[in-house]
Design a protein around this motif. Structure first.
Motif, PDB file in Angstrom:
ATOM      1  N   GLN A  52     -11.291  -1.355  -1.580  1.00 28.97           N
ATOM      2  CA  GLN A  52      -9.950  -0.887  -1.210  1.00 28.97           C
ATOM      3  C   GLN A  52      -9.573   0.392  -1.947  1.00 28.97           C
ATOM      4  OE1 GLN A  52      -9.912  -3.066   1.577  1.00 28.97           O
ATOM      5  NE2 GLN A  52      -7.782  -2.492   1.281  1.00 28.97           N
TER       6      GLN A  52
ATOM      7  N   GLY B 224      -4.939   1.190  -3.515  1.00 27.19           N
ATOM      8  CA  GLY B 224      -5.978   0.279  -3.027  1.00 27.19           C
ATOM      9  C   GLY B 224      -6.245  -0.865  -3.981  1.00 27.19           C
TER      10      GLY B 224
ATOM     11  N   ARG C 252       0.831  -1.211   0.000  1.00 25.43           N
ATOM     12  CA  ARG C 252       0.000   0.000   0.000  1.00 25.43           C
ATOM     13  C   ARG C 252       0.864   1.259   0.000  1.00 25.43           C
ATOM     14  NH1 ARG C 252      -4.261   0.827   4.776  1.00 25.43           N
ATOM     15  NH2 ARG C 252      -5.258  -0.868   3.600  1.00 25.43           N
TER      16      ARG C 252
ATOM     17  N   GLY D 251      -4.100   7.102  -4.434  1.00 24.34           N
ATOM     18  CA  GLY D 251      -4.750   6.266  -3.431  1.00 24.34           C
ATOM     19  C   GLY D 251      -5.614   5.191  -4.060  1.00 24.34           C
TER      20      GLY D 251
ATOM     21  N   GLN E 208      -6.009   2.884  11.310  1.00 27.25           N
ATOM     22  CA  GLN E 208      -5.268   3.828  10.469  1.00 27.25           C
ATOM     23  C   GLN E 208      -4.466   4.812  11.313  1.00 27.25           C
ATOM     24  OE1 GLN E 208      -4.939   3.632   7.027  1.00 27.25           O
ATOM     25  NE2 GLN E 208      -5.852   1.695   7.644  1.00 27.25           N
TER      26      GLN E 208
ATOM     27  N   ASN F   4      -8.776   7.870   2.112  1.00 30.12           N
ATOM     28  CA  ASN F   4      -7.864   7.840   3.246  1.00 30.12           C
ATOM     29  C   ASN F   4      -6.621   8.696   3.000  1.00 30.12           C
ATOM     30  OD1 ASN F   4      -6.660   7.087   5.659  1.00 30.12           O
ATOM     31  ND2 ASN F   4      -6.010   5.084   4.928  1.00 30.12           N
TER      32      ASN F   4
ATOM     33  N   GLN G 256      -8.729   3.763   0.115  1.00 26.96           N
ATOM     34  CA  GLN G 256      -7.415   4.410   0.107  1.00 26.96           C
ATOM     35  C   GLN G 256      -7.421   5.743  -0.635  1.00 26.96           C
ATOM     36  OE1 GLN G 256      -5.566   3.207   2.298  1.00 26.96           O
ATOM     37  NE2 GLN G 256      -6.983   1.488   2.442  1.00 26.96           N
TER      38      GLN G 256
END
Length: 347
Positions: free
Chosen positions: A187, A123, A91, A119, A293, A194, A191
């Motif tokens: 995912q 992911g 990641r 991101g 996280q 995130n 991400q």
């Protein structure tokens, strides 16, 4: 005085892999019980009967502990640890690589849109390479409702290795990639949200603290920023995660495509359990992902900083050693010149 980050070199690929792997292991050890409760809530059919409510977060956890002992909250930990270390390594390493590719060539800065795309790419990469088979094994182990205190109550899957062997033997290797499209979508959106939130909040933190301009933020601030950014994904894709969990727990129906299975699961959930069923397990998922996280980003930033310092100090030692060797070689020549000056120096 020059800032710490003004003259530091870009983080190496090996540093990203190592820091991400250590961060992932710490997250798994701290947050696995919450993930087990989340999976049980998503698989539960409680609340489907008229006049009944679905079993809540605390009630689900208490039931697992009462029936299966507290160790049952760590079911699937072996599968998680064997997968989360490479997952986090991939990641962070892939995100930094995609981010560098999308950066402005003249300034070296990446826009908010570029960070979001990086991101998404990170992911998707981790979902295809690691997350999907890890989640299939983990969910199969977590779905087993056997008591760990009763040695006579034998589960279908003894551990992560046995689960992989049994799934491949009985259902084929493709079963480990059941739900890969939903996993990649989950995912990627996780991400994308995130990393974008984390990078922007980190930038704001630097802006609000002018005295830290160019310097590293303390670990507690990395943790607080990671906590907020980590909660973004679960709220945005909870239905995807719930459908994915049910798809990966069930065995494939012959002659039914992946899309047909996904549509059938979603249709049955809507008809039998209602709209709220798509958000089953959202509480433990947020309680697991957000603190997870926070741990991941704080540990990652700290380990990366330590490794950068170690690399820098080793380079300094090598530089000093080289300079010392050059000085040692030069001393005999200097002594010889002082003892036997050239002829023009006597004039």
């Amino acid at each position: 005085m020059a800032s710490r980050s003004a003259d530091k070199k870009p983080v190496g690929f090996a540093t990203q892999l190592t820091a991400g792997g250590i961060a992932g292991a710490m997250e798994a050890l701290c947050c696995q019980p919450l993930d087990t409760i989340k999976v049980r809530m998503q698989l539960s059919k409680s609340g489907s009967a008229p006049g009944t409510k679905p079993r809540g977060f605390l009630a689900t956890g208490a039931m697992i502990v009462r029936r299966e002992t507290p160790l049952a909250l760590y079911k699937g930990l072996g599968a998680v640890l064997s997968g989360i270390v490479p997952k986090m390594a991939i990641r962070f390493a892939s995100f930094e690589r995609y981010k560098a590719w999308l950066a402005d060539k003249s300034t070296g800065q990446t826009s908010v849109g570029g960070i979001f795309i990086a991101g998404l790419g990170a992911g998707t990469t981790e979902a295809v390479l690691v997350v999907t088979p890890m989640e299939v094994v983990k969910i199969r182990l977590q779905a087993q409702q056997h008591s760990l205190a009763d040695p006579l109550e034998a589960p279908r899957y003894r551990n992560a290795g046995h689960a992989v062997y049994a799934i491949v033997r009985e259902e084929g290797a493709r079963a480990l990639y059941r739900g890969v499209s939903l996993t990649a979508l989950r995912q990627a959106t996780n991400q994308g949200a995130n990393f974008t939130a984390y990078q922007e909040l980190k930038r704001l933190a630097h802006r609000w603290q002018p005295d830290r301009a160019g310097a590293e933020l303390p670990s507690w601030q990395h943790m607080a920023i990671g906590l907020v950014s980590g909660a973004m994904g679960p709220f945005s894709n909870a239905p995807i995660d719930t459908i994915k969990t049910r798809l990966q727990k069930a065995e494939a129906t012959p002659g039914q495509s992946a899309f047909q299975r996904i549509a059938a699961i979603a249709r049955d959930m809507w008809r039998q359990e209602g709209f709220r069923s798509f958000y089953k397990g959202i509480t433990p998922r947020v309680l697991r992902v957000a603190p997870g996280q926070a741990i991941v980003f704080a540990v990652y930033e700290r380990v990366r900083r330590v490794m950068e310092d170690l690399e820098g100090s080793s380079e300094d030692r090598i530089h000093m050693r080289v300079c010392g060797m050059r000085a040692a070689r030069a001393r005999p020549f200097a002594r010889a010149r002082s003892e036997h000056p050239p002829s023009y120096a006597k004039l």
